[in-house]
Motif scaffolding. Structure first.
Motif, PDB file in Angstrom:
ATOM      1  N   LEU A 215       5.493  -5.414  -1.997  1.00 46.36           N
ATOM      2  CA  LEU A 215       4.273  -5.143  -2.757  1.00 46.36           C
ATOM      3  C   LEU A 215       3.922  -6.387  -3.560  1.00 46.36           C
ATOM      4  O   LEU A 215       4.747  -6.884  -4.341  1.00 46.36           O
ATOM      5  N   LEU A 217       1.311  -7.772  -6.315  1.00 45.05           N
ATOM      6  CA  LEU A 217       0.255  -7.463  -7.281  1.00 45.05           C
ATOM      7  C   LEU A 217      -0.385  -8.792  -7.662  1.00 45.05           C
ATOM      8  O   LEU A 217       0.209  -9.582  -8.412  1.00 45.05           O
ATOM      9  N   ILE A 274      -5.871  -5.282 -10.287  1.00 46.57           N
ATOM     10  CA  ILE A 274      -4.881  -4.671  -9.373  1.00 46.57           C
ATOM     11  C   ILE A 274      -5.238  -3.191  -9.169  1.00 46.57           C
ATOM     12  O   ILE A 274      -5.472  -2.482 -10.150  1.00 46.57           O
ATOM     13  N   ASN A 277      -3.494   2.447  -7.578  1.00 53.38           N
ATOM     14  CA  ASN A 277      -2.413   2.965  -6.719  1.00 53.38           C
ATOM     15  C   ASN A 277      -1.258   1.979  -6.594  1.00 53.38           C
ATOM     16  O   ASN A 277      -0.102   2.377  -6.452  1.00 53.38           O
ATOM     17  N   ASP A 278      -1.581   0.674  -6.643  1.00 50.75           N
ATOM     18  CA  ASP A 278      -0.507  -0.329  -6.575  1.00 50.75           C
ATOM     19  C   ASP A 278       0.320  -0.330  -7.865  1.00 50.75           C
ATOM     20  O   ASP A 278       1.535  -0.543  -7.835  1.00 50.75           O
TER      21      ASP A 278
END
Ligand code: SF4
Length: 700
Positions: A215, A217, A274, A277-278
């Motif tokens: 992930l 960001l 960002i 949901n992240d």
């Protein structure tokens, strides 16, 4: 040394990889990774692998002392005695006329621990000023304050071996794939063997570290605290807070909880750029972690709110109870090989050795008594940027620069140029004529480099290693400790009767007795025979301490860790405007080191990225009619840089990136990146904000 092999430690980054050096009369020095070293297990990155080229090529080395009798005289070769007698005479005369605070020393995170200790003793104990600071001020001083505010002392709690025990990594404001490659390789290998391991990267650029993440960001620069608070809110609301740990081992949680619960994920999403949901996903990954390691570097430290960013990140480890247990903890990545050793011996203007504080009268007395001097000045010393301000304004008259190149590395290079021009007397103690700062020297002192002297260093995980002397320094170059000891004797100072470097180390080790960094039972023999040790080592049979706070007792008066609230949540640096609409962020590239005085002379390392490029997002480039390869002019309120553009979607819209390494006019129409950078510093750590300068850009 003929056809021999010695074990030592890499002289570049704070990872501290073990190196085996072979020297033979035909090939000179060659290097390989030490397979038995606990840090790198045989691996070396491109910089370490090519270290021998730097050692074998002595063409740029300063071979003998050089001096000019006045600013209008040319530099001429002089003997060591003449050089140091002149230094002593000039320093004595300036101090007599203008007071001890009219002189200062600017040193380096590349200095060995013995050098760091000795020069601090010389300046704080005997020259009677606290004007001694280090380029580590530009690197980790925000992390130092963050640790002190949270744990009560500057103590990195983890060991590298926690990497293989962690299942979640939060890498924020750092690109270890390029800047701490061997540690990142260990993370990659761990993930290859354990695919469920998660890596989250927070960075405005799609770095190589980000490309390897589960992930990424891609944060708007300067909004880190807002993001960490949003993560904390989600962690609390989803029941991931470690209530037992918080209740029994921390202070100030209620205020922190109230603050973060008042934040909004939607608002944070907008401010940080960002998706909500992240943010939720990142928090859920952290919340479910069995072993959570956070790693950070300059993206947090080099900021107008660097300390607040550090404490906001450290709060996440406290909130989840991820401190002092295997595979968990906050881990600041140090950029330089011995920034940590420098911290231990009080290498900065506001510190004293063995983690004592300059602003504490009891600590000052203890150190003064140990050194056998009447007192230590209570006046805080000038920090890195403050010293150059004082030279520019004329308050400070003389500076002694050791093993660093401030003309290229400090913010606002034009101001540094003015400061050095204005100084009455500049001493530069250096290995290379390539250091731009040496052009301003009234006295140039040739120093021995890596492998040409002995001493110790401490890496990012508190691991102390001994570096032996393997070869002789060229010409008349001397180890830094010898230069400083000879100067102290010319000044008629007692307390410098060291016959060997080991004598200096013994004195420092004795000073650590019964402190939290106790290494009073460590010595050169143990380091040579038993290998490296992580401090503290408080007993003869003690193997060293891989992990701190396993008993959940911290160094604060209550022995509890502290949730700190930020003084500012949003970045206080100058915001983009019509005149300067872009945020410029600066940083390192994979194969270069600092101001390139070493790596810049290795042709292999120049092939990766041979010249600096301004990274610009395709949308911004389109609007400004800029194509890759175009020469562009970047302008801030401090200066201008002309450089080639690299159009790339690896950088956020509205943000530009320039590498920090290149000095002035190395190629046609290129300039120093730090011509542009602003002089804003964090109000507590005094670390400059290299990551946020507002600029404009246009095609040349
Ligand atoms: Fe040297 Fe750092 Fe590379 Fe290790 S990771 S070889 S210490 S530059």
């Amino acid at each position: 040394m003929q056809n021999s092999e010695i074990k030592t430690t890499c002289s570049y980054c704070g990872v501290g990889c073990g190196i085996i050096v072979t020297n033979d009369s035909k090939n000179g020095v060659t290097v390989t990774g030490d397979k038995n070293h606990p840090v790198n297990k045989g691996m070396l990155c491109s910089k370490g692998m090519n270290l021998h080229y730097v050692v074998n090529d002595t063409s740029d080395r300063i071979l003998y002392p050089e001096m000019r009798w006045s600013k209008s005289h040319p530099m001429e070769r002089v003997s060591w005695d003449t050089a140091l007698e002149r230094a002593a005479a000039v320093f004595t005369s300036i101090i007599k006329k203008h007071g001890p605070d009219s002189v200062g020393f600017y040193i380096s995170g590349q200095c060995l621990t013995e050098e760091y200790y000795l020069v601090n003793k010389l300046v704080k104990g005997f020259l009677k000023t606290n004007n001694i600071d280090t380029n580590s001020r530009l690197c980790m001083s925000s992390a130092v304050v963050g640790y002190k505010k949270t744990f009560g002392e500057d103590a990195v709690p983890i060991a590298y071996d926690d990497i293989e025990l962690a299942d979640t990594f939060l890498i924020t404001g750092a690109n270890p794939a390029w800047c701490h490659p061997i540690l990142f390789r260990r993370i990659e290998q761990h993930k290859e063997k354990n695919p469920k391991v998660k890596i989250i990267v927070i960075d405005p650029r799609k770095t190589d570290s980000a490309l390897n993440a589960d992930l990424h960001l891609q944060i708007i620069p300067g909004t880190d605290i807002i993001l960490y608070h949003a993560l904390a809110k989600r962690l609390i609301e989803q029941g991931y807070a470690d209530t037992d740990f918080i209740k029994n081992h921390t202070e100030n949680f209620k205020l922190y909880k109230d603050l973060v619960l008042a934040s909004s994920l939607e608002k944070a999403s907008k401010l940080c750029g960002i998706p909500v949901n992240d943010i939720k996903l990142a928090a859920d990954i952290i919340g479910k972690a069995k072993g959570f390691l956070s790693l950070w570097a300059m993206g947090l430290n080099q900021s107008a709110i660097g300390v607040d960013k550090n404490t906001a990140l450290l709060n996440l480890s406290l909130l989840t109870g991820q401190v002092g247990k295997p595979g968990s903890g906050p881990f600041s990545l140090t950029g330089q090989p011995n920034a940590m050793g420098g911290r231990e011996v009080g290498g900065m203007a506001n510190l004293l050795a063995v983690h004592k504080e300059l602003n504490n009268p009891v600590h000052r007395k203890e150190v003064a008594d140990f050194w056998g001097v009447e007192d230590i000045s209570e006046k805080p010393g000038l920090t890195a940027t403050e010293m150059f301000d004082a030279l520019e304004s004329g308050k400070m008259k003389a500076i002694w620069v050791i093993c660093t190149n401030p003309l290229v590395s400090l913010p606002d290079s034009r101001r540094v140029e003015k400061a050095l021009s204005n100084a009455k007397f500049v001493v530069v103690q250096e290995i290379s004529h390539n250091a731009d700062t040496s052009k301003f020297a009234d006295l140039l002192l040739p120093a021995a480099g890596w492998l040409e002297k002995e001493g110790t260093m401490t890496n990012s995980e508190r691991r102390i290693s001994y570096l032996p002397k393997g070869i002789n320094a060229p010409g008349e170059a001397l180890p830094d400790v010898e230069i400083l000891t000879r100067f102290a004797k010319k000044m008629n100072f007692s307390g410098f009767n060291f016959n060997t470097t080991e004598d200096i180390y013994k004195e420092y080790c004795l000073m650590t007795k019964n402190t939290s960094i106790d290494i009073s039972f460590l010595n050169y023999n143990r380091l040579k025979n038993e290998g490296t040790f992580q401090w503290p080592v408080p007993d003869y049979g003690h193997p060293g301490t891989p992990r701190l706070f396993t008993d959940k007792k911290f160094y604060t008066p209550s022995q509890k860790a502290i949730f700190n609230l930020p003084t500012a949540i949003e970045n206080t640096s100058e915001q983009p405007s019509n005149q300067f609409p872009f945020i410029l962020t600066t940083g390192r590239i994979r194969d270069q080191w600092h101001t390139m005085t070493k790596t810049g002379k290795v042709s292999r390392l120049m092939t990766h990225i041979p010249s600096p490029m301004l990274e610009i997002n395709p949308i911004d480039a389109y609007k400004a009619a800029i194509k890759s390869g175009d020469i562009v002019v970047v302008t801030s309120k401090n200066g201008t840089v002309r450089v080639k553009a690299k159009v790339s979607d690896s950088i956020r819209e509205g943000v530009l990136f320039l590498p920090m390494h290149w000095g002035k006019q190395l190629e046609n129409d290129l300039n120093r990146t730090n011509n542009l950078t602003n002089t804003v510093v964090d109000p507590t750590s005094k670390e400059p904000d290299f990551k946020f300068t507002t600029v404009s850009v246009a095609k040349y």
